[in-house]
Motif scaffolding. Structure first.
Motif, PDB file in Angstrom:
ATOM      1  N   HIS A 112       0.812  -1.221   0.000  1.00  0.00           N
ATOM      2  CA  HIS A 112       0.000   0.000   0.000  1.00  0.00           C
ATOM      3  C   HIS A 112       0.853   1.283   0.000  1.00  0.00           C
ATOM      4  O   HIS A 112       0.548   2.239  -0.718  1.00  0.00           O
ATOM      5  N   HIS A 116       1.208   4.449  -3.027  1.00  0.00           N
ATOM      6  CA  HIS A 116       1.092   5.910  -2.918  1.00  0.00           C
ATOM      7  C   HIS A 116       2.212   6.570  -3.714  1.00  0.00           C
ATOM      8  O   HIS A 116       2.015   7.593  -4.360  1.00  0.00           O
ATOM      9  N   TYR A 133       4.863  10.678   3.031  1.00  0.00           N
ATOM     10  CA  TYR A 133       3.565   9.992   3.038  1.00  0.00           C
ATOM     11  C   TYR A 133       2.938  10.168   4.419  1.00  0.00           C
ATOM     12  O   TYR A 133       3.440   9.650   5.409  1.00  0.00           O
ATOM     13  N   SER A 135      -0.684   9.920   6.328  1.00  0.00           N
ATOM     14  CA  SER A 135      -2.098   9.564   6.299  1.00  0.00           C
ATOM     15  C   SER A 135      -2.586   9.401   7.727  1.00  0.00           C
ATOM     16  O   SER A 135      -1.956   9.882   8.668  1.00  0.00           O
ATOM     17  N   ASP A 288      -6.336   7.152   0.264  1.00  0.00           N
ATOM     18  CA  ASP A 288      -6.340   5.744  -0.132  1.00  0.00           C
ATOM     19  C   ASP A 288      -7.287   5.557  -1.313  1.00  0.00           C
ATOM     20  O   ASP A 288      -8.420   6.048  -1.281  1.00  0.00           O
TER      21      ASP A 288
END
Ligand code: ATP
Ligand code: FE2
Length: 328
Positions: A112, A116, A133, A135, A288
């Motif tokens: 995952h 990204h 990154y 999130s 996502d």
């Protein structure tokens, strides 16, 4: 039988169940998703997985309609293999296996976090970036070195998004709280001192959360402003240090928190002062999404990567640097 590359990707690591359909030129033909949001408190993995199971067929149908393709046009299925919440990952994996078996086409499990980075690299046309990154569940500084995407810095406790959501919940804001905090912060201008937690290349946020919740005699606007200024400065510091160490001159942003305009501004300013460039994909591809999974699966498959059904087990703690990157 499919004549060209069209990959259907399934994202299901946490809140979001997404289906993306992309072609071999990184055109996003569809990117549909639904989001589980808990009535109160944090995410309950089982409930989120039940939500994804209920919605899966509908989201797949919508995506196929949007892309205007039939099932025979699809040449590959990709899915998020990890990291994430076990029950959610299993739902996505089951949907992916079912599609792959019934259509008789290959199946690829995708990391995952790497997805990204890959969708940003393709759509923003950057070649060798440092990915910041940020999130809900993840906060990492990732870049390519010696055959792998390596994590050069990361959170030692919670992801920044989770911290913002927890703070917001205590303040009575709806989930997700990030956008609300951004609006409040824009009205604040007094910097309140909060712990600045950078250790080497790593950061941590839970101390800042506790401190922010215990600040008395300040407006919520000023507290939101101070949380943003402090945590974003920490992220800019470790990103800049990674660039300096690696000699890289591109920053790519990914994850839901990078929708924040202030974070983008602070990273852009840092890049400008070093003569570097800063890239951010469109918002729907920062959060996502299935398209990033589809695209990453497609380029992995193109590079000759194949997975047997046995190799497509989920991996809740799938590390970014577990993957041998043969497609760069
Ligand atoms: P992952 O599984 O990668 O951890 P996620 O489930 O947290 O992802 P994302 O969509 O990548 O999903 O990120 C959601 C997070 O982004 C939430 O914590 C939300 O508060 C935060 N967020 C969204 N918009 C903003 C914003 N404008 N400012 C700050 N944070 C934001
Ligand atoms: Fe994510």
């Amino acid at each position: 039988m499919a004549s060209k590359e069209i990959c259907l990707g399934i994202e299901g690591t946490a809140h979001t169940f997404g289906i993306g359909i992309v072609d071999g030129s990184a055109n996003v033909l569809a990117n549909e998703y639904v989001m589980y949001s808990p009535k109160e408190g944090g995410i309950h993995p089982r409930e989120a997985a039940n939500h994804h199971t209920e919605k899966a067929a509908e989201v797949i149908r919508n995506a196929m309609e949007k892309a205007d393709i039939s099932k025979d046009d699809i040449s590959l299925i990709a899915f998020s293999q990890g990291p994430g919440l076990g029950p959610c990952l299993r739902t996505a994996a089951t949907a992916a296996r079912t599609l792959s078996l019934s259509l008789g086409i290959p199946l690829i499990g995708v990391n995952h976090c790497i997805a990204h980075l890959e969708i940003g690299r393709a759509l923003c046309h950057c070649s060798d970036p440092v990915l910041l990154y940020v999130s809900g569940g993840n906060t990492q500084v990732i870049s390519y070195a010696n055959g792998r995407y390596r994590v050069f810095g990361e959170t030692m406790d919670i992801g920044l998004g989770n911290m913002l959501d927890k703070f917001g919940r205590e303040m009575g804001m709806p989930f997700p709280a990030g956008p609300n905090i951004e609006r409040m912060a824009a009205k604040g201008n007094n910097l309140i001192q909060l712990p600045y937690s950078v250790k080497g290349m790593d950061v941590s946020f839970s101390g800042i959360l506790t401190a922010a919740l215990n600040k008395e005699g300040h407006s919520t606007e000023d507290i939101c402003y101070s949380i943003q200024e402090t945590t974003f400065a920490m992220l800019v510091e470790v990103t800049e240090r990674a660039m300096a160490h690696l000699g890289k001159s591109e920053v790519l942003l990914g994850g839901g928190v990078v929708r924040n305009r202030r974070l983008f501004k602070m990273v852009s300013d840092m890049c400008q002062s070093r003569g570097a460039e800063c890239f951010v994909p469109p918002p729907s591809l920062c959060s996502d999404n299935g398209a990033m999974i589809a695209w990453t699966g497609l380029i992995m498959h193109r590079a000759g990567i194949r997975m047997s059904l046995e190799e497509t087990g989920i991996n809740q703690r799938f590390r970014t640097d577990d993957v041998q990157v043969t497609w760069v």
